[in-house]
Design a protein around this motif. Structure first.
Motif, PDB file in Angstrom:
ATOM      1  N   VAL A 267      40.698  47.859  20.034  1.00  0.00           N
ATOM      2  CA  VAL A 267      40.685  47.902  18.567  1.00  0.00           C
ATOM      3  C   VAL A 267      42.098  48.125  18.035  1.00  0.00           C
ATOM      4  O   VAL A 267      42.523  47.448  17.090  1.00  0.00           O
ATOM      5  N   ILE A 268      42.824  49.041  18.618  1.00  0.00           N
ATOM      6  CA  ILE A 268      44.199  49.303  18.175  1.00  0.00           C
ATOM      7  C   ILE A 268      45.043  48.051  18.287  1.00  0.00           C
ATOM      8  O   ILE A 268      45.754  47.667  17.347  1.00  0.00           O
ATOM      9  N   ASP A 269      44.983  47.379  19.422  1.00  0.00           N
ATOM     10  CA  ASP A 269      45.802  46.183  19.612  1.00  0.00           C
ATOM     11  C   ASP A 269      45.367  45.035  18.703  1.00  0.00           C
ATOM     12  O   ASP A 269      46.196  44.228  18.293  1.00  0.00           O
ATOM     13  N   ALA A 270      44.085  44.955  18.376  1.00  0.00           N
ATOM     14  CA  ALA A 270      43.593  43.882  17.518  1.00  0.00           C
ATOM     15  C   ALA A 270      43.866  44.134  16.040  1.00  0.00           C
ATOM     16  O   ALA A 270      44.089  43.194  15.274  1.00  0.00           O
ATOM     17  N   GLU A 271      43.857  45.380  15.631  1.00  0.00           N
ATOM     18  CA  GLU A 271      43.930  45.700  14.212  1.00  0.00           C
ATOM     19  C   GLU A 271      45.323  46.061  13.694  1.00  0.00           C
ATOM     20  O   GLU A 271      45.543  46.046  12.496  1.00  0.00           O
ATOM     21  N   PHE A 272      46.228  46.410  14.585  1.00  0.00           N
ATOM     22  CA  PHE A 272      47.547  46.842  14.141  1.00  0.00           C
ATOM     23  C   PHE A 272      48.635  45.918  14.653  1.00  0.00           C
ATOM     24  O   PHE A 272      48.603  45.490  15.802  1.00  0.00           O
ATOM     25  N   GLN A 273      49.584  45.626  13.782  1.00  0.00           N
ATOM     26  CA  GLN A 273      50.754  44.850  14.162  1.00  0.00           C
ATOM     27  C   GLN A 273      51.937  45.811  14.129  1.00  0.00           C
ATOM     28  O   GLN A 273      52.302  46.330  13.082  1.00  0.00           O
ATOM     29  N   PHE A 274      52.510  46.068  15.294  1.00  0.00           N
ATOM     30  CA  PHE A 274      53.581  47.042  15.410  1.00  0.00           C
ATOM     31  C   PHE A 274      54.943  46.376  15.239  1.00  0.00           C
ATOM     32  O   PHE A 274      55.096  45.183  15.496  1.00  0.00           O
ATOM     33  N   ASN A 275      55.912  47.156  14.818  1.00  0.00           N
ATOM     34  CA  ASN A 275      57.278  46.656  14.698  1.00  0.00           C
ATOM     35  C   ASN A 275      57.851  46.362  16.073  1.00  0.00           C
ATOM     36  O   ASN A 275      57.350  46.845  17.089  1.00  0.00           O
ATOM     37  N   GLY A 276      58.924  45.625  16.105  1.00  0.00           N
ATOM     38  CA  GLY A 276      59.591  45.305  17.359  1.00  0.00           C
ATOM     39  C   GLY A 276      58.844  44.219  18.117  1.00  0.00           C
ATOM     40  O   GLY A 276      58.031  43.476  17.556  1.00  0.00           O
ATOM     41  N   VAL A 277      59.130  44.144  19.412  1.00  0.00           N
ATOM     42  CA  VAL A 277      58.522  43.141  20.289  1.00  0.00           C
ATOM     43  C   VAL A 277      58.064  43.828  21.568  1.00  0.00           C
ATOM     44  O   VAL A 277      58.539  44.915  21.911  1.00  0.00           O
TER      45      VAL A 277
END
Length: 113
Positions: A56-66
């Motif tokens: 869920v975290i990986d699907a719902e959030f777009q984090f800064n950086g790469v």
């Protein structure tokens, strides 16, 4: 087939499926008043909950950086991701202002729990 929980330890594992271990979850829930659903669950159920939370975290959030490594399975660890708790020195992203590339932030681990 049984679920095998593989915690991302900051190395960018290609087979990681969780940001937290069952031990991390146990420690996290020690400080919660209403933790009976967690403490009463089996180890297998706890592992499944952590894997699902990571998805869920990986699907719902777009984090800064790469992503730090092209072959890593999860969003963390990240490169060039500014740490909001470090002072900015102006324009651009400097490594001293970023989350280290071999770290999964504690807040991500706690959010998984």
């Amino acid at each position: 087939m049984a679920l095998t929980l593989v915690k991302e330890d900051g190395t960018g594992k290609s087979d990681a499926n969780s940001y937290a271990s069952v031990a991390d979850g146990d420690s996290y829930f020690e400080g919660h008043l209403y933790a009976s659903a967690w403490t009463g669950a089996s180890g297998t159920s706890k592992a499944a909950a952590l894997v699902m939370a990571t998805r869920v975290i990986d699907a719902e959030f777009q984090f800064n950086g790469v992503r730090a490594n092209e072959s890593q399975a999860l969003q963390w660890p990240r490169a060039e991701c500014r740490d909001p708790d470090r002072a900015s020195t102006g324009w651009g992203v400097r490594s001293a202002e970023c989350v280290p590339v071999d770290v999964v932030p504690a807040a991500v681990v706690q959010a998984t729990c």
